[in-house]
Design an enzyme around this catalytic site. Structure first.
Site, PDB file in Angstrom:
ATOM      1  N   CYS A 134       0.818  -1.208   0.000  1.00  0.00           N
ATOM      2  CA  CYS A 134       0.000   0.000   0.000  1.00  0.00           C
ATOM      3  C   CYS A 134       0.854   1.263   0.000  1.00  0.00           C
ATOM      4  O   CYS A 134       1.336   1.699   1.059  1.00  0.00           O
ATOM      5  CB  CYS A 134      -0.931  -0.004   1.211  1.00  0.00           C
ATOM      6  N   CYS A 137      -0.617   4.134   2.121  1.00  0.00           N
ATOM      7  CA  CYS A 137      -0.438   3.982   3.570  1.00  0.00           C
ATOM      8  C   CYS A 137       1.024   4.170   3.980  1.00  0.00           C
ATOM      9  O   CYS A 137       1.307   4.789   5.011  1.00  0.00           O
ATOM     10  CB  CYS A 137      -0.854   2.586   4.034  1.00  0.00           C
ATOM     11  N   ASP A 138       1.962   3.619   3.205  1.00  0.00           N
ATOM     12  CA  ASP A 138       3.341   3.519   3.675  1.00  0.00           C
ATOM     13  C   ASP A 138       4.350   4.376   2.916  1.00  0.00           C
ATOM     14  O   ASP A 138       5.494   4.518   3.356  1.00  0.00           O
ATOM     15  CB  ASP A 138       3.810   2.050   3.583  1.00  0.00           C
TER      16      ASP A 138
END
Ligand code: NAP
Length: 316
Positions: A134, A137-138
């Site tokens: 992701c 997200c990261d």
């Protein structure tokens, strides 16, 4: 066990499921959405959406939030619950979750997909410590770092460009010499100065101490292997269906994709499926929302006729 019997339970709050909730609740059907994570499905993992009508540019999480708020506007209920199985009890379907049993006259399944894994040494060990599925997200954890992205589809190509907002360099590793992604996305990727592409290349191992530091690459044409420096690896090698909970219902193919007709009906009356979980679905947000509309109208028809005719259904 809840006493209430819903008209429609929607399992999974992806764009298809949430659209179905707009339609069923607006038709005064008692509607419940069950979601085990965060509403939005794959939208939550998508940096940018630029092909959803009325938005030439919006982030995935923002679009997810908009659709979610809309889905509750006409009275649909929402609960966080992990569905384990569905049992058919006459005209009623019982939805078993980790937190209780919910009953409904009809069900719309919108559980979508989960990311495939490479299943190579180091992947599990470094998951969350350099291995990610992701970018949204990261990605921000990798400011000025060097990353590799694995895959040649829309996700790999699109998210590699997103990752250049943070990373110093992104190397896209594709196992063939041709991308399957949309041309506009490939074009953007190839024009990005921070991105390098390695064709005919696979990853055999992820290495590091406490976090990822290198990946072991193999050129599938020459057989040559080399250790390549990387602070992180983002895997975008396709999707698997999230359908374990319907295994006993026999409504999937061997791989777990739910089989429907073009009215979103599964082999079981009163159970519908929408979006990416469907076999041969067009995996686009717009397509999922269209599926949601169709399934909702079909569920409405089913529930209204069920109430009139009881068990004597001629509905097909
Ligand atoms: P995908 O289209 O299935 O592509 C997966 C890619 O990973 C392929 O290039 C495949 O290589 C490669 N791959 C598969 N297994 C591999 C392995 N073990 N090792 C190395 N490479 C491997 O998956 P996706 O990109 O996640 O897209 C999923 C669906 O969502 C698609 O229908 C896509 O169009 C849609 N989507 C659309 C958008 C958009 O419209 N903007 C964005 C994201 C996703 P091969 O090519 O050699 O098979």
């Amino acid at each position: 066990m809840k006493d209430v019997i819903y008209d429609v339970i929607i399992i999974g709050a992806g764009p298809g499921g949430m659209t179905a909730a707009i339609y069923t609740s607006r038709a005064n059907l008692k509607t419940l959405i069950l979601e085990r994570g965060v509403p939005g499905g794959q939208l939550q993992n998508t940096a940018e959406i630029e092909n959803f009508p009325s938005y030439s540019h919006i982030s995935g999480p923002e679009l997810a939030q908009n659709i979610f708020e809309h889905s509750l506007k006409f009275g649909a209920e929402y609960e966080q619950a992990n569905v384990k199985s569905i049992a058919i009890e006459g005209d009623i379907k019982a939805v078993y979750t980790e937190s209780g049993v919910y009953k409904s006259r009809s069900i719309i399944i919108s559980t979508g997909t989960k990311y495939k894994k490479l299943n190579i040494p180091g992947e599990e060990e470094f998951s969350g410590r350099g291995v990610s599925w992701c970018a949204v997200c990261d990605g921000a954890f990798f400011k000025d770092k060097e990353l590799v992205v694995v895959g040649g589809g829309d996700s790999a190509v699109e998210e590699s460009v997103f990752l250049t907002r943070f990373a110093k360099k992104v190397t896209v590793l594709h196992r063939r010499d041709q991308f399957r992604a949309q041309p506009i996305l490939i074009d953007r990727m190839l024009k990005n100065e921070k991105i390098e592409v390695m064709y005919n290349t696979i990853v055999n191992e992820i290495r590091g101490e406490n976090k990822v530091s290198t990946v072991l690459l193999e050129n599938v044409k020459t057989g040559e292997t080399k250790e390549f420096q990387a602070d992180g690896i983002f895997e975008y090698i396709g999707m698997d269906p999230v359908s374990e909970f319907v295994k006993t219902l026999k409504i999937t193919d061997e791989e777990g994709w739910i089989i429907t007709d073009n009215r979103m009906k599964t082999a079981i009356k009163g159970i519908f499926a929408v979006g990416d979980i469907r076999k041969n679905a067009v995996r686009q947000v717009v397509a999922a929302t269209g599926d949601g509309c169709i399934a909702a109208l079909e569920a409405q028809y089913y529930v209204e006729n069920l109430q009139e005719k009881g068990n004597d259904l001629s509905y097909v």
